[in-house]
Design a protein around this motif. Structure first.
Motif, PDB file in Angstrom:
ATOM      1  N   ALA A  38      34.278  90.963  14.593  1.00 14.33           N
ATOM      2  CA  ALA A  38      35.693  90.697  14.325  1.00 14.33           C
ATOM      3  C   ALA A  38      35.891  90.000  12.972  1.00 14.33           C
ATOM      4  CB  ALA A  38      36.287  89.837  15.440  1.00 14.33           C
ATOM      5  N   ALA A  39      35.000  89.105  12.620  1.00 15.52           N
ATOM      6  CA  ALA A  39      35.142  88.382  11.355  1.00 15.52           C
ATOM      7  C   ALA A  39      35.003  89.337  10.178  1.00 15.52           C
ATOM      8  CB  ALA A  39      34.094  87.280  11.272  1.00 15.52           C
ATOM      9  N   MET A  40      34.014  90.230  10.275  1.00 19.15           N
ATOM     10  CA  MET A  40      33.759  91.143   9.160  1.00 19.15           C
ATOM     11  C   MET A  40      34.876  92.191   9.040  1.00 19.15           C
ATOM     12  SD  MET A  40      31.289  90.236   7.485  1.00 19.15           S
ATOM     13  CE  MET A  40      30.683  88.603   7.785  1.00 19.15           C
ATOM     14  N   PHE A  41      35.478  92.555  10.163  1.00 16.90           N
ATOM     15  CA  PHE A  41      36.567  93.528  10.096  1.00 16.90           C
ATOM     16  C   PHE A  41      37.730  92.966   9.272  1.00 16.90           C
ATOM     17  CE2 PHE A  41      40.559  95.321  11.573  1.00 16.90           C
ATOM     18  CZ  PHE A  41      40.301  96.684  11.473  1.00 16.90           C
ATOM     19  N   GLY A  42      38.072  91.715   9.523  1.00 18.12           N
ATOM     20  CA  GLY A  42      39.208  91.116   8.802  1.00 18.12           C
ATOM     21  C   GLY A  42      38.875  90.762   7.369  1.00 18.12           C
ATOM     22  N   ALA A  43      37.598  90.674   7.053  1.00 14.90           N
ATOM     23  CA  ALA A  43      37.204  90.262   5.703  1.00 14.90           C
ATOM     24  C   ALA A  43      36.857  91.452   4.821  1.00 14.90           C
ATOM     25  CB  ALA A  43      36.022  89.302   5.779  1.00 14.90           C
ATOM     26  N   THR A  44      36.997  92.661   5.355  1.00 15.24           N
ATOM     27  CA  THR A  44      36.687  93.849   4.546  1.00 15.24           C
ATOM     28  C   THR A  44      37.886  94.793   4.570  1.00 15.24           C
ATOM     29  OG1 THR A  44      35.726  94.921   6.482  1.00 15.24           O
ATOM     30  CG2 THR A  44      34.194  93.738   5.031  1.00 15.24           C
ATOM     31  N   GLY A  45      37.800  95.792   3.721  1.00 16.29           N
ATOM     32  CA  GLY A  45      38.818  96.839   3.712  1.00 16.29           C
ATOM     33  C   GLY A  45      40.177  96.357   3.236  1.00 16.29           C
TER      34      GLY A  45
ATOM     35  N   PHE B  70      44.567  84.125  15.835  1.00 22.13           N
ATOM     36  CA  PHE B  70      44.069  84.347  17.184  1.00 22.13           C
ATOM     37  C   PHE B  70      44.862  85.434  17.893  1.00 22.13           C
ATOM     38  CE2 PHE B  70      42.366  79.944  16.558  1.00 22.13           C
ATOM     39  CZ  PHE B  70      41.042  80.356  16.492  1.00 22.13           C
ATOM     40  N   ALA B  71      46.153  85.492  17.620  1.00 24.56           N
ATOM     41  CA  ALA B  71      46.966  86.544  18.241  1.00 24.56           C
ATOM     42  C   ALA B  71      46.488  87.917  17.783  1.00 24.56           C
ATOM     43  CB  ALA B  71      48.440  86.345  17.892  1.00 24.56           C
ATOM     44  N   VAL B  72      46.199  88.051  16.482  1.00 31.21           N
ATOM     45  CA  VAL B  72      45.763  89.350  15.963  1.00 31.21           C
ATOM     46  C   VAL B  72      44.376  89.695  16.502  1.00 31.21           C
ATOM     47  CG1 VAL B  72      45.035  90.559  13.880  1.00 31.21           C
ATOM     48  CG2 VAL B  72      47.210  89.336  13.922  1.00 31.21           C
ATOM     49  N   LEU B  73      43.470  88.699  16.540  1.00 36.58           N
ATOM     50  CA  LEU B  73      42.130  88.963  17.080  1.00 36.58           C
ATOM     51  C   LEU B  73      42.237  89.444  18.518  1.00 36.58           C
ATOM     52  CD1 LEU B  73      39.971  86.010  15.699  1.00 36.58           C
ATOM     53  CD2 LEU B  73      39.990  88.394  14.988  1.00 36.58           C
ATOM     54  N   ASP B  74      43.175  88.865  19.250  1.00 30.95           N
ATOM     55  CA  ASP B  74      43.376  89.220  20.638  1.00 30.95           C
ATOM     56  C   ASP B  74      43.948  90.627  20.776  1.00 30.95           C
ATOM     57  OD1 ASP B  74      42.983  88.178  23.206  1.00 30.95           O
ATOM     58  OD2 ASP B  74      45.175  88.076  23.468  1.00 30.95           O
ATOM     59  N   ALA B  75      44.859  90.954  19.859  1.00 33.46           N
ATOM     60  CA  ALA B  75      45.568  92.229  19.969  1.00 33.46           C
ATOM     61  C   ALA B  75      44.775  93.390  19.375  1.00 33.46           C
ATOM     62  CB  ALA B  75      46.919  92.121  19.267  1.00 33.46           C
ATOM     63  N   ARG B  76      43.801  93.086  18.539  1.00 39.43           N
ATOM     64  CA  ARG B  76      43.134  94.145  17.769  1.00 39.43           C
ATOM     65  C   ARG B  76      42.575  95.279  18.628  1.00 39.43           C
ATOM     66  NH1 ARG B  76      39.138  91.646  13.775  1.00 39.43           N
ATOM     67  NH2 ARG B  76      40.964  91.080  12.544  1.00 39.43           N
ATOM     68  N   PRO B  77      41.882  94.988  19.756  1.00 40.21           N
ATOM     69  CA  PRO B  77      41.331  96.097  20.553  1.00 40.21           C
ATOM     70  C   PRO B  77      42.411  97.015  21.103  1.00 40.21           C
ATOM     71  CG  PRO B  77      40.331  94.013  21.174  1.00 40.21           C
ATOM     72  CD  PRO B  77      41.480  93.678  20.281  1.00 40.21           C
TER      73      PRO B  77
ATOM     74  N   ALA C 189      27.987 101.888  19.126  1.00 43.07           N
ATOM     75  CA  ALA C 189      28.559 101.795  17.786  1.00 43.07           C
ATOM     76  C   ALA C 189      30.058 101.557  17.912  1.00 43.07           C
ATOM     77  CB  ALA C 189      28.300 103.087  17.014  1.00 43.07           C
ATOM     78  N   GLY C 190      30.635 100.922  16.895  1.00 41.32           N
ATOM     79  CA  GLY C 190      32.082 100.696  16.907  1.00 41.32           C
ATOM     80  C   GLY C 190      32.442  99.393  17.595  1.00 41.32           C
ATOM     81  N   LEU C 191      33.681  99.366  18.096  1.00 42.52           N
ATOM     82  CA  LEU C 191      34.221  98.131  18.671  1.00 42.52           C
ATOM     83  C   LEU C 191      34.251  98.261  20.185  1.00 42.52           C
ATOM     84  CD1 LEU C 191      35.726  95.421  18.396  1.00 42.52           C
ATOM     85  CD2 LEU C 191      37.831  96.744  18.121  1.00 42.52           C
TER      86      LEU C 191
ATOM     87  N   ASP D 117      34.337 105.599  13.717  1.00 42.55           N
ATOM     88  CA  ASP D 117      35.189 106.298  12.732  1.00 42.55           C
ATOM     89  C   ASP D 117      36.659 105.882  12.840  1.00 42.55           C
ATOM     90  OD1 ASP D 117      35.991 107.486  15.024  1.00 42.55           O
ATOM     91  OD2 ASP D 117      35.178 109.483  14.558  1.00 42.55           O
ATOM     92  N   ARG D 118      36.965 104.984  13.772  1.00 43.41           N
ATOM     93  CA  ARG D 118      38.337 104.468  13.831  1.00 43.41           C
ATOM     94  C   ARG D 118      38.538 103.269  12.907  1.00 43.41           C
ATOM     95  NH1 ARG D 118      40.049 104.466  20.222  1.00 43.41           N
ATOM     96  NH2 ARG D 118      40.038 106.724  20.484  1.00 43.41           N
ATOM     97  N   TYR D 119      37.490 102.893  12.188  1.00 48.98           N
ATOM     98  CA  TYR D 119      37.564 101.701  11.341  1.00 48.98           C
ATOM     99  C   TYR D 119      38.787 101.721  10.438  1.00 48.98           C
ATOM    100  CZ  TYR D 119      36.371  98.480   7.546  1.00 48.98           C
ATOM    101  OH  TYR D 119      36.403  97.494   6.606  1.00 48.98           O
ATOM    102  N   TRP D 120      38.977 102.808   9.697  1.00 52.55           N
ATOM    103  CA  TRP D 120      40.087 102.836   8.737  1.00 52.55           C
ATOM    104  C   TRP D 120      41.439 102.909   9.417  1.00 52.55           C
ATOM    105  CZ3 TRP D 120      39.887 100.829   4.285  1.00 52.55           C
ATOM    106  CH2 TRP D 120      38.665 100.783   3.608  1.00 52.55           C
ATOM    107  N   ARG D 121      41.501 103.616  10.533  1.00 52.38           N
ATOM    108  CA  ARG D 121      42.751 103.656  11.275  1.00 52.38           C
ATOM    109  C   ARG D 121      43.137 102.240  11.717  1.00 52.38           C
ATOM    110  NH1 ARG D 121      43.489 106.507  17.126  1.00 52.38           N
ATOM    111  NH2 ARG D 121      45.394 105.364  17.662  1.00 52.38           N
ATOM    112  N   PHE D 122      42.154 101.488  12.195  1.00 54.65           N
ATOM    113  CA  PHE D 122      42.423 100.122  12.628  1.00 54.65           C
ATOM    114  C   PHE D 122      42.778  99.233  11.440  1.00 54.65           C
ATOM    115  CE2 PHE D 122      41.084  99.057  17.120  1.00 54.65           C
ATOM    116  CZ  PHE D 122      41.346 100.331  17.586  1.00 54.65           C
TER     117      PHE D 122
END
Lengths: 288, 296
Positions: A134-141, A181-188, A206-208, A255-260
């Motif tokens: 989760a940390a790396m998802f928000g810190a990239t892209g 925290f709200a976004v981390l919670d909602a992300r999935p 692989a993936g989330l 492969d949903r990385y960019w969509r997310f």
């Protein structure tokens, strides 16, 4: 206006650029040192730095505090808005230029940080996880840039509403952490997760991953296996399989990385626009 | 065209009207003293004039335009109370700020003023003395080459020497440019020699407005026996009335016409401070130009 914006905020700009440069150089050196390392060594080397980089989602907080909060609060606190807004530049233009210049700067800086981290991760093939972590998802892209811009606007709005830098810092911190925290919670929940039955337990997911269930021999999904209620320790792990249960995994494929990424960016962009409301109101309609 | 016109101007904070029913017309080229006790609404009125605030009632026109609009902003300059400057800027940065923010900027004027005052351009604003900061703020305002210069308590927090220097610098600039100036103060003696138009604001209302020379000519201070005072008060406009057992002192408004007086009255003219104090003591009295007198 560009000159004034630069002159008033150059300290933040230089410090941010300096820190980004230092982090970039450090991660570059760290990534270059991976050549020839075995999978085990690669993982150790990745994790030794990843531990610290997992704090990256909190970095936009500093952006809100040091870039955003002073934009209005410092002027209102010191009365210099009465100087700035009685020059020949109408204050709508003053505000537009400031938000545009500074917003662009923090977004570019956030994106640069995202690229630095993503570049570093690419050296750790098979080890680095940019989606499930989760940390790396928000810190990239693109989300990295969106988080920085959101935090900047949050700080600006807090400063404009509260008119004092210090309370604005406190409110920015509180609201930012809540939002984080709200976004981390909602992300999935950005999409419907896929389901798969794990046939081979050793296959890496692989993936989330969003959750897992047990599939009974009769085809019913249960959270806990009734046959194993009394099992403990080693037996607890192997019991369900022995009873004929199989694991069902819910996950978002890689492969949903960019969509997310774009979904999160959209959410943050909307929040940023909403936060611009009080900023415009304070400057254009109700200055004191 | 007037430099400044207000019509029924009002401003409230929550349910409290800090300014109410202010109507006012100032011809161009005047140096206006905006006088009133603390909390009378002077700052609010000035903020409405320069467009920092929006009125809740009535309207104000500045140099024929709406305050806060680009065309108006270009032609006014405002020196706010406490003379705000960017403390982290050097004096040279402040001049650059002025140059970048104003198309009519006269950098030469600002540099010459600061050089005459011996204020180094490289010095940080935060490290200048209060008087020097006031001079820098005034230089930034003047170099904008405004048609209307608005100053909110420009002399507050300055020592007597700095007050004198600031006032002299201001008057030199006025003489050179012919601009209209509005300056507020709660100390009348600061303004007596420099202003030629008076606006007296009391409890959010305009009590007196007009040419100072005319106002002084219209008002007389009469001293005489107390038993004659009631008879006289019925015939003239009494602004202020103070009596002892035997003697009465009346500040009256003559409106030009000659009143035959009992020889037991002695009469003399008033100065600005007496006039202002008399009106402040009597908030009900007002001396406003009749509509026909609003002239250029």
């Amino acid at each position: 206006m560009v000159w004034l914006t630069w002159r008033q905020h150059r300290a933040q700009a230089l410090v941010t650029a300096g820190l980004l440069l230092a982090l970039g150089v450090f991660l570059l050196v760290h990534a270059l040192g991976t050549s020839g390392a075995g999978p085990e060594a690669l993982r150790d080397r990745y994790e030794s730095v990843q531990v610290y980089l997992s704090w990256l989602p909190a970095v936009p907080l500093l952006v809100g505090a040091f870039w955003g909060a002073p934009v209005l609060a410092r002027e209102l606190e010191r009365g210099t808005h009465r100087l700035a807004w009685t020059q020949s530049v109408p204050r709508r233009r003053w505000l537009g230029a400031k938000l545009l210049c500074l917003g662009l700067a923090v977004t570019v800086a956030g994106l640069a940080l995202g690229m630095i981290v993503a570049g570093w991760q690419s050296a750790f093939d098979g080890v680095a996880d940019r989606f499930g972590d989760a940390a790396m998802f928000g810190a990239t892209g693109v989300a990295a840039g969106a988080w920085w811009l959101f935090a900047f606007m949050l700080g600006t709005a807090a400063g404009g509403v509260l008119r004092r830098t210090l309370p604005a810092l406190a409110v920015t911190t509180a609201v930012f952490l809540l939002a984080l925290f709200a976004v981390l919670d909602a992300r999935p929940a950005y999409a419907e997760p896929e389901r798969r039955v794990v046939e081979d337990k050793s296959a890496p997911s692989a993936g989330l991953r969003t959750g897992s269930m047990w599939l009974s021999p009769s085809g019913v999904e249960v959270e806990t296996v009734p046959e194993c209620a009394d099992a403990s320790g080693e037996a607890w792990l192997s019991c369900p399989l022995e009873a004929g249960y199989r694991m069902v995994e819910y996950f978002h494929p890689a492969d949903r990385y960019w969509r997310f990424q774009w979904t999160e960016t959209g959410i943050l962009a909307l929040a940023t626009v909403l936060l611009a409301g009080p900023v415009v109101y304070r400057v254009a309609r109700k200055p004191i | 065209m007037t430099a400044l016109t207000a019509t029924g101007l009002g401003k409230r904070y929550r349910r409290n009207w800090v300014l109410e029913g202010c109507s006012l017309s100032v011809p161009p080229g005047r140096v206006v003293a905006l006088v009133g006790p603390n909390g009378a609404g002077k700052t609010t009125l000035l903020h409405l004039v320069v467009g920092l605030l929006e009125p809740d009632a009535g309207s104000v026109a500045v140099l024929g335009g709406a305050p806060g609009e680009a065309d108006t902003l270009r032609r006014i300059a405002f020196l706010a109370q406490d003379k705000p400057l960017y403390e982290g800027f050097s004096v040279a940065d402040m001049l650059r700020f002025g140059a970048r923010m104003n198309p009519r900027w006269d950098g030469e004027l600002a540099r010459r003023r600061l050089a005459e005052l011996g204020i180094p351009l490289a010095r940080k604003v935060g490290r200048l003395s209060g008087g020097q900061q006031a001079q820098v703020a005034l230089s930034v305002a003047l170099a904008k080459r405004p048609d209307l210069l608005v100053l909110d308590e420009p002399l507050a927090n300055l020592d007597p020497l700095a007050r004198h220097d600031v006032m002299r610098g201001l008057m030199t600039a006025v003489a050179e440019s012919g601009m209209t100036v509005v300056l507020s103060s709660h100390v009348v003696s600061d303004l007596e020699d420099t202003c030629d138009w008076l606006v007296l604001l009391n409890r959010g209302r305009i009590q007196v407005a007009g040419d100072i020379e005319d106002l002084l000519a219209e008002h007389r201070l009469l001293t005489g026996p107390a038993d004659l005072a009631d008879g006289l008060a019925a015939r003239v406009d009494v602004v202020d009335d103070s009596r002892t057992d035997r003697q009465a002192t009346l500040l009256v408004r003559t409106r030009g016409e000659r009143q035959p007086l009992d020889p037991r009255w002695t009469t003399r003219g008033v100065d600005l401070e007496e006039l202002v104090l008399a009106y402040l003591r009597r908030p009900d009295a007002a001396s406003l130009p009749r509509p026909a007198l609003a002239r250029a």
